[in-house]
Design an enzyme around this catalytic site. Sequence first.
Site, PDB file in Angstrom:
ATOM      1  N   GLY A  54      45.497  74.710  34.254  1.00  0.00           N
ATOM      2  CA  GLY A  54      44.755  75.960  34.176  1.00  0.00           C
ATOM      3  C   GLY A  54      45.717  77.105  33.945  1.00  0.00           C
ATOM      4  O   GLY A  54      46.927  76.934  34.127  1.00  0.00           O
ATOM      5  N   CYS A  81      49.744  69.680  36.117  1.00  0.00           N
ATOM      6  CA  CYS A  81      50.190  71.047  35.847  1.00  0.00           C
ATOM      7  C   CYS A  81      49.697  72.003  36.932  1.00  0.00           C
ATOM      8  O   CYS A  81      50.130  71.884  38.075  1.00  0.00           O
ATOM      9  CB  CYS A  81      49.766  71.476  34.448  1.00  0.00           C
ATOM     10  N   TYR A  82      48.785  72.913  36.629  1.00  0.00           N
ATOM     11  CA  TYR A  82      48.265  73.795  37.688  1.00  0.00           C
ATOM     12  C   TYR A  82      47.743  72.969  38.864  1.00  0.00           C
ATOM     13  O   TYR A  82      47.980  73.293  40.033  1.00  0.00           O
ATOM     14  CB  TYR A  82      47.135  74.671  37.127  1.00  0.00           C
ATOM     15  N   HIS A 168      51.812  67.250  30.940  1.00  0.00           N
ATOM     16  CA  HIS A 168      50.431  66.912  30.558  1.00  0.00           C
ATOM     17  C   HIS A 168      50.359  65.473  30.058  1.00  0.00           C
ATOM     18  O   HIS A 168      50.604  65.213  28.885  1.00  0.00           O
ATOM     19  CB  HIS A 168      49.938  67.872  29.473  1.00  0.00           C
ATOM     20  N   GLU A 170      47.825  63.825  29.435  1.00  0.00           N
ATOM     21  CA  GLU A 170      46.657  63.601  28.581  1.00  0.00           C
ATOM     22  C   GLU A 170      46.932  63.883  27.103  1.00  0.00           C
ATOM     23  O   GLU A 170      46.137  63.508  26.255  1.00  0.00           O
ATOM     24  CB  GLU A 170      45.466  64.445  29.068  1.00  0.00           C
ATOM     25  N   ASP A 226      23.518  61.392  16.409  1.00  0.00           N
ATOM     26  CA  ASP A 226      23.055  61.490  17.793  1.00  0.00           C
ATOM     27  C   ASP A 226      21.595  61.054  17.943  1.00  0.00           C
ATOM     28  O   ASP A 226      21.266  60.259  18.820  1.00  0.00           O
ATOM     29  CB  ASP A 226      23.240  62.920  18.317  1.00  0.00           C
ATOM     30  N   LYS A 371      31.234  62.271  21.848  1.00  0.00           N
ATOM     31  CA  LYS A 371      30.845  61.830  20.499  1.00  0.00           C
ATOM     32  C   LYS A 371      31.414  60.447  20.132  1.00  0.00           C
ATOM     33  O   LYS A 371      30.712  59.619  19.554  1.00  0.00           O
ATOM     34  CB  LYS A 371      31.339  62.869  19.483  1.00  0.00           C
TER      35      LYS A 371
END
Length: 515
Positions: A54, A81-82, A168, A170, A226, A371
Amino acid sequence: MTDVVLVVDFGAQYAQLIARRVREARVYSEIVRTTITAAEVQAKGAKGIILSGGPSSVYAEGAPTIDKEIFELGIPILGICYGAQLLAQSMGGTVAATGRGGYGRAAMTIHEDSALTVDFPKVSDVWMSHGDSITELPSHVTVLASSEDAPVALFGDTQARAYGVQFHPEVQHSVHGQDLIERFLHDVCGLPGTWTHASIIETQVAAIKTQVGTQKVLCALSGGVDSAVAAALVHKAVGDQLTCVFVDTGLMRKGEGDQIDATFREHFQVDLIHVRAEDRYFEALAGVTDPERKRKIIGELFIRIFEEVARELGAGTGDEGPKFLVQGTLYPDVIESGSGHAANIKSHHNVGGLPEDLDFDLVEPLRALFKDEVRAVGEELGLPSDLVWRQPFPGPGLGVRIIGEVTKERAEILANADHVVLEEIRRAGLYRDLWQSFAILPAVRTVGVMGDGRTYAYPIIIRAVTSDDAMTADWARLPYDLLERIANRLINEVDGVNRVALDITSKPPGTIEWE
Ligand code: XMP
């Protein structure tokens, strides 16, 4: 109950990415706000908690935090991180602006092996993005790895199963990031990874059966991914209780109606009502040039036609008619951000505005899915791959790609031109790499010469963009020989076209569509 890992969103753009990475490890994840209480965490049956990055400083006044009791629940925690700084602070550590933040690639050195880094090389690349640093940790917490600018790059309290990473994991630049996330989920949280596409289908089918019972269900097919996947799921669950409606507006991609018929009516044997409404659309759009008015007319006419069909099927008349309406709402449309503001809920023009007396309950089988998961589920259900991998297409269709008045002639020219563009893009193997690729027809004519004669016909503009989420986009650098092939075919094969141009505007300042 499906095992869930909660991702607490501290307001960076990374929470969605973290949630997706968790799902790639076949563990179900949900993004939650910082205001979640320990009791709510327990009620969700969370098996792990990840605190996202963040933009704030943990020591700043009003910095986002979480219910302290969450740290006492004994649920494994990974702070990123944060989130790592908040965790360190809650453990009794110190976070400060040392003037040695880290941005970009950094080499992380492991000092002590831990459950998170089994089989990792001693030194590996990680991606940093922080101004503050963790400067002190209490004695029961171990510093497991560091980098040049982050003396505490990875730390843990093994007893409490609480870990923090300053980098990070990710993002792809963190070479072993996904491995670290998987170690946390599989080994620390004890989640083996059972959230597969087959299990998603099983869970959703059961949920739809419970929700719908023996009632009838309606679904509007738009031609997009979708609504197609949602319909296929509902059909798998309740079979002929489902009726699908496809409204051909005359503003669809070439062959779209036929593909819908082939897939749903013939292959899945779904009860499909195919409304041929082209003439009504062209009539309603005659003389209209303002983009927003076009959108409004197209959206409202859709609702009117859908409503007519629903009434014919007995909706709003009591027990006999359809009670439920399928919606292809996806997870990113329902996530609320950490700051507490509801995310932009996409306005699905095909249901907003249905009259109250029709009073449908919504069935939203894709509400928990990203998605890429929707596509995988679609493939698993046996939908054709060119439907499942379809690029986004705006609700108002070719109506907002004809710049100026929409007429039947122009819609036909554009559908043919669009078909050529897509066929060549597919042939070049670029279709899935591009966010969107399509043709635009501005309602102006230009002079050309063909054979011995002068022509006075429409130009076609090629628009191809790369993007991750349509919020920003770059124009795609299509190879010259591909552009040449497209241009030649457009002029030779599409009647009414005598010139081809290429749009090289990024977004911003442009938008992807021209209207
Ligand atoms: P823009 O043109 O704003 O488009 O860069 C961003 C994305 O949204 C799609 N788009 C629409 N989708 N109804 C829709 O359902 C619309 O009116 C509409 N306008 C734009 C566009 O294709 C792109 O993917």
